[in-house]
Design a protein around this motif. Structure first.
Motif, PDB file in Angstrom:
ATOM      1  N   SER A 129      33.802  31.149  42.547  1.00  0.00           N
ATOM      2  CA  SER A 129      33.403  31.749  41.265  1.00  0.00           C
ATOM      3  C   SER A 129      31.897  31.994  41.238  1.00  0.00           C
ATOM      4  O   SER A 129      31.436  33.056  40.818  1.00  0.00           O
ATOM      5  CB  SER A 129      33.814  30.827  40.111  1.00  0.00           C
ATOM      6  OG  SER A 129      33.300  31.297  38.888  1.00  0.00           O
ATOM      7  N   ALA A 160      31.057  34.962  43.453  1.00  0.00           N
ATOM      8  CA  ALA A 160      31.456  36.224  42.821  1.00  0.00           C
ATOM      9  C   ALA A 160      30.466  36.607  41.728  1.00  0.00           C
ATOM     10  O   ALA A 160      30.082  37.777  41.596  1.00  0.00           O
ATOM     11  CB  ALA A 160      32.875  36.112  42.259  1.00  0.00           C
ATOM     12  N   LYS A 177      30.325  40.295  40.250  1.00  0.00           N
ATOM     13  CA  LYS A 177      31.763  40.466  40.021  1.00  0.00           C
ATOM     14  C   LYS A 177      32.202  39.500  38.913  1.00  0.00           C
ATOM     15  O   LYS A 177      32.816  38.468  39.169  1.00  0.00           O
ATOM     16  CB  LYS A 177      32.540  40.217  41.314  1.00  0.00           C
ATOM     17  CG  LYS A 177      32.144  41.152  42.437  1.00  0.00           C
ATOM     18  CD  LYS A 177      32.815  40.756  43.730  1.00  0.00           C
ATOM     19  CE  LYS A 177      32.361  41.645  44.874  1.00  0.00           C
ATOM     20  NZ  LYS A 177      32.900  41.181  46.161  1.00  0.00           N
ATOM     21  N   GLU A 183      36.078  38.750  38.525  1.00  0.00           N
ATOM     22  CA  GLU A 183      36.548  37.929  39.644  1.00  0.00           C
ATOM     23  C   GLU A 183      36.027  36.495  39.512  1.00  0.00           C
ATOM     24  O   GLU A 183      36.759  35.528  39.750  1.00  0.00           O
ATOM     25  CB  GLU A 183      36.084  38.544  40.964  1.00  0.00           C
ATOM     26  CG  GLU A 183      36.642  37.870  42.190  1.00  0.00           C
ATOM     27  CD  GLU A 183      36.211  38.574  43.480  1.00  0.00           C
ATOM     28  OE1 GLU A 183      36.052  37.855  44.480  1.00  0.00           O
ATOM     29  OE2 GLU A 183      36.040  39.806  43.478  1.00  0.00           O
ATOM     30  N   GLU A 241      38.105  34.734  36.951  1.00  0.00           N
ATOM     31  CA  GLU A 241      39.444  34.412  37.459  1.00  0.00           C
ATOM     32  C   GLU A 241      39.416  33.196  38.387  1.00  0.00           C
ATOM     33  O   GLU A 241      40.305  32.346  38.321  1.00  0.00           O
ATOM     34  CB  GLU A 241      40.075  35.623  38.154  1.00  0.00           C
ATOM     35  CG  GLU A 241      40.464  36.730  37.197  1.00  0.00           C
ATOM     36  CD  GLU A 241      41.350  36.263  36.046  1.00  0.00           C
ATOM     37  OE1 GLU A 241      42.348  35.527  36.296  1.00  0.00           O
ATOM     38  OE2 GLU A 241      41.036  36.587  34.892  1.00  0.00           O
TER      39      GLU A 241
END
Length: 167
Positions: A97, A100, A105, A108, A111
């Motif tokens: 994480s 990203a 991102k 992403e 998520e």
């Protein structure tokens, strides 16, 4: 350091030195322990893993932390992906994480953090981080549902209470 200054926190790293492998712990119930990021520790861990010792999620996770500290984000990413593939764990998912997010991102990153929460352990620190990420993403309905499902101690934390109020 004198031997009497060494305790349970140092034992995994002593095992790496003395037994040739970092011991594995449960991914869902225990934290990964204390970190070492110096080149000497990375070399020792890499060498032992290359010799087939300690090929488990925790060793890959720690080596990923070491790689990131050495400014090798690509290497850290590969190691954390391998760690999570060997045994799903919140620690590697949280690292993914972070990477990203560094790459811009945001979805992403969110998520991966949600996966980390689902994988567990569900710590208050992880709850705060996820709540903050949901807030920044303006996902207020998700944030409200997330805050409502938290345990009482986590729900009572001031940062969670602020996030719940924002939701």
């Amino acid at each position: 350091f004198n031997d009497d200054t060494l305790g349970p926190a140092q034992q995994p790293w002593l095992d790496l030195i003395e037994k040739g492998a970092l011991p594995e712990v449960s991914a869902q119930n225990e934290d990964p322990g204390h970190y070492q990021t110096q080149d000497e520790w990375r070399w020792l861990l890499e060498r032992n893993m290359a010799e087939g010792r300690g090929q488990h999620w925790l060793a890959h996770y720690h080596l990923g932390v070491m790689q990131l500290e050495s400014l090798d984000a690509v290497g850290a990413c590969k190691l954390w992906e391998k760690s999570n593939a060997l045994k799903p764990n919140a620690w590697a998912l949280r690292g993914l994480s972070l990477l990203a997010r560094r790459d811009g991102k945001r979805d992403e990153s969110l998520e991966f953090l949600k996966q980390a929460w689902q994988t567990g352990p569900r710590t208050t620190a992880l709850a705060i981080e996820l709540a903050q990420k949901l807030t920044r993403s303006e996902r207020y309905a998700e944030l409200q549902a997330f805050c409502a499902e938290l345990s009482e101690p986590a729900r009572g934390h001031e940062r969670i209470r602020i996030a719940a109020a924002l939701a």
